[in-house]
Design a protein around this motif. Sequence first.
Motif, PDB file in Angstrom:
ATOM      1  N   PHE A 137       0.947  -1.056   0.055  1.00 15.86           N
ATOM      2  CA  PHE A 137       0.113   0.070  -0.188  1.00 15.86           C
ATOM      3  C   PHE A 137       0.722   1.226  -0.022  1.00 15.86           C
ATOM      4  O   PHE A 137       0.455   2.305  -0.662  1.00 15.86           O
ATOM      5  CB  PHE A 137      -1.074   0.010   1.240  1.00 15.86           C
ATOM      6  CG  PHE A 137      -1.758   1.309   1.400  1.00 15.86           C
ATOM      7  CD1 PHE A 137      -2.797   1.583   0.274  1.00 15.86           C
ATOM      8  CD2 PHE A 137      -1.690   2.080   2.665  1.00 15.86           C
ATOM      9  CE1 PHE A 137      -3.778   2.712   0.471  1.00 15.86           C
ATOM     10  CE2 PHE A 137      -2.358   2.941   2.645  1.00 15.86           C
ATOM     11  CZ  PHE A 137      -3.443   3.318   1.359  1.00 15.86           C
ATOM     12  N   HIS A 138       1.982   1.329   0.863  1.00 16.77           N
ATOM     13  CA  HIS A 138       3.067   2.344   0.988  1.00 16.77           C
ATOM     14  C   HIS A 138       3.721   2.616  -0.187  1.00 16.77           C
ATOM     15  O   HIS A 138       3.683   3.645  -0.842  1.00 16.77           O
ATOM     16  CB  HIS A 138       3.825   2.296   2.284  1.00 16.77           C
ATOM     17  CG  HIS A 138       3.126   2.258   3.310  1.00 16.77           C
ATOM     18  ND1 HIS A 138       3.071   3.527   3.996  1.00 16.77           N
ATOM     19  CD2 HIS A 138       2.450   1.576   4.051  1.00 16.77           C
ATOM     20  CE1 HIS A 138       2.229   3.460   4.986  1.00 16.77           C
ATOM     21  NE2 HIS A 138       1.996   2.225   5.183  1.00 16.77           N
ATOM     22  N   TYR A 180       1.590   4.277  -3.037  1.00 17.80           N
ATOM     23  CA  TYR A 180       1.350   5.812  -2.933  1.00 17.80           C
ATOM     24  C   TYR A 180       2.718   6.490  -3.147  1.00 17.80           C
ATOM     25  O   TYR A 180       2.722   7.358  -4.157  1.00 17.80           O
ATOM     26  CB  TYR A 180       0.952   5.882  -1.321  1.00 17.80           C
ATOM     27  CG  TYR A 180       1.166   7.415  -1.036  1.00 17.80           C
ATOM     28  CD1 TYR A 180       0.186   8.444  -1.551  1.00 17.80           C
ATOM     29  CD2 TYR A 180       2.210   7.849  -0.154  1.00 17.80           C
ATOM     30  CE1 TYR A 180       0.281   9.794  -1.124  1.00 17.80           C
ATOM     31  CE2 TYR A 180       2.163   9.215  -0.101  1.00 17.80           C
ATOM     32  CZ  TYR A 180       1.504  10.260  -0.411  1.00 17.80           C
ATOM     33  OH  TYR A 180       1.503  11.282  -0.198  1.00 17.80           O
ATOM     34  N   GLU A 181       3.691   5.966  -2.819  1.00 20.01           N
ATOM     35  CA  GLU A 181       5.151   6.488  -3.293  1.00 20.01           C
ATOM     36  C   GLU A 181       5.297   6.371  -4.590  1.00 20.01           C
ATOM     37  O   GLU A 181       5.624   7.480  -5.228  1.00 20.01           O
ATOM     38  CB  GLU A 181       6.100   5.669  -2.375  1.00 20.01           C
ATOM     39  CG  GLU A 181       6.194   5.927  -0.871  1.00 20.01           C
ATOM     40  CD  GLU A 181       6.993   4.975  -0.405  1.00 20.01           C
ATOM     41  OE1 GLU A 181       7.524   3.927  -0.901  1.00 20.01           O
ATOM     42  OE2 GLU A 181       7.091   5.132   0.881  1.00 20.01           O
ATOM     43  N   PHE A 210       2.955   6.498  -6.904  1.00 18.98           N
ATOM     44  CA  PHE A 210       1.937   7.365  -7.586  1.00 18.98           C
ATOM     45  C   PHE A 210       2.356   8.822  -7.631  1.00 18.98           C
ATOM     46  O   PHE A 210       2.271   9.586  -8.419  1.00 18.98           O
ATOM     47  CB  PHE A 210       0.665   7.401  -6.614  1.00 18.98           C
ATOM     48  CG  PHE A 210      -0.501   8.427  -7.279  1.00 18.98           C
ATOM     49  CD1 PHE A 210      -1.325   8.016  -8.441  1.00 18.98           C
ATOM     50  CD2 PHE A 210      -0.602   9.545  -6.524  1.00 18.98           C
ATOM     51  CE1 PHE A 210      -2.078   9.104  -8.691  1.00 18.98           C
ATOM     52  CE2 PHE A 210      -1.427  10.393  -7.073  1.00 18.98           C
ATOM     53  CZ  PHE A 210      -2.319  10.309  -8.152  1.00 18.98           C
ATOM     54  N   VAL A 211       3.102   9.251  -6.313  1.00 20.32           N
ATOM     55  CA  VAL A 211       3.649  10.659  -6.029  1.00 20.32           C
ATOM     56  C   VAL A 211       4.918  10.848  -7.106  1.00 20.32           C
ATOM     57  O   VAL A 211       4.872  11.780  -7.724  1.00 20.32           O
ATOM     58  CB  VAL A 211       4.091  10.511  -4.500  1.00 20.32           C
ATOM     59  CG1 VAL A 211       4.921  11.921  -4.458  1.00 20.32           C
ATOM     60  CG2 VAL A 211       2.753  10.790  -3.739  1.00 20.32           C
TER      61      VAL A 211
END
Length: 279
Positions: free
Chosen positions: A261-262, A265-266, A268-269
Amino acid sequence: MTPHLASGNSQSLAGYTPAHFGWQQQGAVGVITLNRPERKNPLTFESYAELRDLFRRLAYVSDVKAIVIQGAGGNFCSGGDVHEIIGPLTGMSMPDLLAFTRMTGDLVKAMRACPQPIISAIDGVCAGAGAIMAMASDLRVGTARSKTAFLFTRVGLAGCDMGACAMLPRIVGQGRASDLLYSGRSLGGEEALAWGFVNRLVEPEQLLNEAAAWAGEIAAGPNFGHAMTKRMLHQEWAMGVDEAIESEAQAQAICMMTQDFHRAYEAFVAKQKPVFRGD
């Protein structure tokens, strides 16, 4: 490796060689091949048990993330072998018959309980227990020439075999499942696609490549999340909506604790594609 994994909860299938079907590991994808093509790949007492044991073991296997089941020689599986299973069953006692039917049901339970998504690649004959294995899979790729038949009433038995009356209506609907289970007729590939029994239809020569590629895409995904999705799809059959929503809230909160999950997110950023590791 942490102690709880070293104690047997994280196994490898490296070097695994079954006696009654083919096994090949392609990266994180395991390919099961039912390989008695001269008889259209029927099951025997021994192959039932060995398949059951493999799917039970897969619950602890960390190096296989998705499964493909195929048949050799242009057919998927013709069901229980007439000479090696059906004949002997006619001479068994009730306790022995019940032990057999429970064993076949345990194969379906093991397929549903293993965390890896299962894709059946269906070509040609897919009948009886073969149709059940396809039904118990998570996804199905078929061909136009495939013929899926739940044949049990054709041999004087009930259509309620190995979970068919519970699972098939959830895939194709109650009325269509009733049609197939009462009649024992064959469901052709085009009709199977229209009914939602198969998810994709391809040419026979493309079947394994399509199924393996799809399994590879799944294997490259968030494996912990996929396993949770499979578990919830199965468990929520017996839940009310409110109970299901609460269960999904808990499941999603657990998944939010994963590194995948992390990573997502990373990535995507950073405007990159995430690389999932299943932790």
